[in-house]
Each structure stands twice: as structure tokens, then as C-alpha cells.
Design an enzyme around this catalytic site. Sequence first.
Site, PDB file in Angstrom:
ATOM      1  N   GLU A 216       0.870  -1.172   0.000  1.00 38.10           N
ATOM      2  CA  GLU A 216       0.000   0.000   0.000  1.00 38.10           C
ATOM      3  C   GLU A 216       0.910   1.225   0.000  1.00 38.10           C
ATOM      4  OE1 GLU A 216      -3.027   0.022   2.927  1.00 38.10           O
ATOM      5  OE2 GLU A 216      -3.988  -1.780   2.166  1.00 38.10           O
ATOM      6  N   CYS A 250      -2.067   9.120   3.045  1.00 35.86           N
ATOM      7  CA  CYS A 250      -1.671   8.639   1.715  1.00 35.86           C
ATOM      8  C   CYS A 250      -2.740   8.861   0.660  1.00 35.86           C
ATOM      9  CB  CYS A 250      -1.298   7.156   1.775  1.00 35.86           C
ATOM     10  SG  CYS A 250      -2.625   6.087   2.359  1.00 35.86           S
TER      11      CYS A 250
END
Length: 474
Positions: A216, A250
Amino acid sequence: MEDVSFESEISKTFSAQKSNAILLRESTSSQRIQQLEKLGDWIKSHQEDIRKAIHADFKKPYAEIDISEIFTVTSEIKYAIKNLKDWMKPKKVSAPIPLLGTSSYVQFEPKGNALIIAPWNYPFNLAIGPLVSALAAGCTAIIKPSEMTPHASALIRRMVGEIFEPELVAVFEGDVEVSQYLLTKPFDHIFFTGSPAVGKIIMKAAAENLSSVTLELGGKSPAIIDRDIDLQDATSKIIWGKFVNCGQTCIAPDYLLVHEDIIEAFVEALKAELHKMYDPKNKGIENSKDYARIVNEKHLNRINFLLADALTNGAHIAFGGRMIASGNFFEPTIITGVTDSMEVMQEEIFGPILPIVSYSDLDSAIKYVNSKPKPLALYAFSNNQEALDRVFSKTSSGGAVANDCVLHFLHHELPFGGINNSGIGKAHGHHGFLAFSNEKAVLKQRTGITSSKSLFPPYGFAAKKIIQVMLKWF
């Protein structure tokens, strides 16, 4: 901790988990649910400890901790408990005509030993969320939390030590040397959350042992703003999505592509929303208890450099720009007049700077996005459904949201993850369970006469005829 000590302890724990992982292949849904319930109960009874630890690391507001650290994990636990029995059931599949007489199913078995390397920006959520999926899948796990958030890391180690035996779950704190040594071990699966640059290092290390990976990562997630929007609605959502956790998210909107017809009104509306959320009494955002801080001095200086470089090369501050080094405070900042030559448009900002780029037509905005590496998330704001459809069909991203930001992270039925530069593999809910599971194909053949025996050599007239029929019809 001396190097020899942590290496010895890691090796010992890894071996114990490897042996235990074999036993866990036969674990039942009830046994796995029991472990998840223990985890959920500990979190519920230690919420204040979690809040204090994370707040001590970078003054994250308690409300944000409750939403983005505690709730995200507890809801993941509840969802896994509710659905785990169904997830574990073998999935029966029908037999194709050439294999009539056979029966087949997909069996979901644990991959085995898992390594979870967590980042600092959501230190509890992004360490324990993947652990929920690993436990649901029947894996053992070693967690390496970030050394940049020492209070949260210490809490995670304490929690795991109070709930689990080390042969099931263990935590190793430390710096990059600890991570590097962990990566020499032949884990069955590695789950990493962090930057694309470090993701490449993780993938190279995993390749040495052919470990599967979930990466990720991140990148520059854009938000495309059509001229046909509800101005106040769009700007409030963008301000929250961008500046929650001080921009250290993010999937935060990294930059905005705003239609040139509304750019001035849009910037003014953004500024109004910033005041409304973080400075409603005009006492200065630095005095707001609802605004987090940059995690450390190194990242504060990095963000300040990005802003200074942009201003040197012609950008303008529409809002913010102040820094208070003593408290790692960086004011929410909006800049206009940015170009691709600026560092702020070359790398993920991961902080409270919001660049705005104007565009003249939707196709040019789409072309701009497609000229960049594929982002982890893409946001589009418009009251025009055709415009939204064009954006989502002509761009590629790990996830996409219309008329909001970051909310897809909370949706358990949606896969969360990136694509190429922004990540590999998916997580959350059933997708997280699958990430830590091997989908094993099982086919059962009967004894005696079977359709496949007609294809055994010697290949006579009948066998060749059957093969021709198969080639033509199946």
C-alpha cells in the site's frame, strides 16, 4: 537493544511462528474469531491509552484518533467476525464439459507467516488493520511499527504482549536495521504500507524468498474540480480530506485541478472553509486543538523546502505558509501558479500544502492525470454525471470517489489499494482476508471410467476425434 539481541530474538520468534503456522492451517472460524474478539476487547478497554500515545507523538486530536485510528480498526474487527465463517467456506465451482464427473472447489488456506511493516502517519490503524486480516486468514504475524511514532509503537507492543503468545503475534520495534533483518526471513506474505521508493526495496527483498506482497503505497492523488459543482459542499470536503492528520494521509488530495472559470471563487471558498474548521474564533490555527502537527523536524523541514522551492519558481501563497519549528507546526497552505518544474508537483507532498492547477476543459485535466504515475486515489467533483463517468473511465487509480474524499477507506465491501506505482494488492474486509490466504484449487476425480482416460496414449482415431471436438467446441 544490541544488534545480536534483536537478530537472535527475531530468529527465535520467526521459527516459533513458522511451526505454529502449520498448526493454524486447521484452525476453525470459532478459534480465529476468539482471537479477534480478544483484540477488540483490549482496544475497547484501552481507548484512552491509545489516544494518549498517538497524541504524544504528533498532537493528533482525540476526535481524529477516534475516527481514523480506533474506529477503523474496531469496525474492521466487527466486520471480520460477522463474515469470517462464510469467507472460510470452500467455494464450489462447476465442472466444464471436458471434466464431467469431477467435483471442484476453492479452499482458502492461510499463507502462513506474515510480516506487517507499518508507517507512522496512522500508526495504530495501519499496523492493526492488516493484523485483523492476518488473524482472520489464520496466519501468524510479526509487526514492525514505525520508530517515528515511539509512543504508539510502544503501545502496540504492549497490547500484543498482553493479548497474544509470541508464536502467534509479536512486535519488534527499532530502526531500519530491524526492518532489514526481518526482510531476510522467508515470510509467506509481507504487508507493507509506505512510500513507492521504499516499496521497491520491500519488493526486491521479498523476491529473494519469493514472498507474496501487499504494497500500500501512495503517490500524488489528484482531485478534478468541474465548474458545475456545489462550491461550499466541495470545498468543505476537500479541506477536511486534505488537512485531516495535518495532510499526512496517503489518500489525501495531493493537488487540485480546478476549471479556470471558477478558480478564483473556489480558492476563496477554500479559505473560508479553512477558517471555519480550524480558526473559527480567529485565535490562529496554531492554537487549534483540532489540527495535528508534523511528525518530526525532518519532515517539517522537507515540507518547508517544498514550499520554498515552489515560491522561488513562481508560485503564490493564497493561504497559510507559516511554520513554527518549536512545535512542528505547519499552517494549512494553499498555493497557486504551480508548474510541473516545481518539486511540490514532482513528489507526494504528505503534508499540509495544497497546490492548485487550472485547466480549460475536462479532457486536458484527464490528460494531465494520465501523464503521471497511477495514483492511489482519484477524486472528481461535479454535478454532471457524464463528466464523472468520463473521468473514471479514462483514468486509472487504485480507488476513485465522486463528490467526496477519502471515504472509500472506510467501506469494508470495497477493495483498498493501489495500482503499479501506488501499490500492489488489495486490503480491507474480504479483500484483506484474501490477501493473507492462498486460494487453493481442489479437484476430486472419481475412480474407474473417466472422461480424461479417453485422452490417454496411444492416440488412436477416437482420441484424435475427441481432441478435435474439444478444440472446436470447448
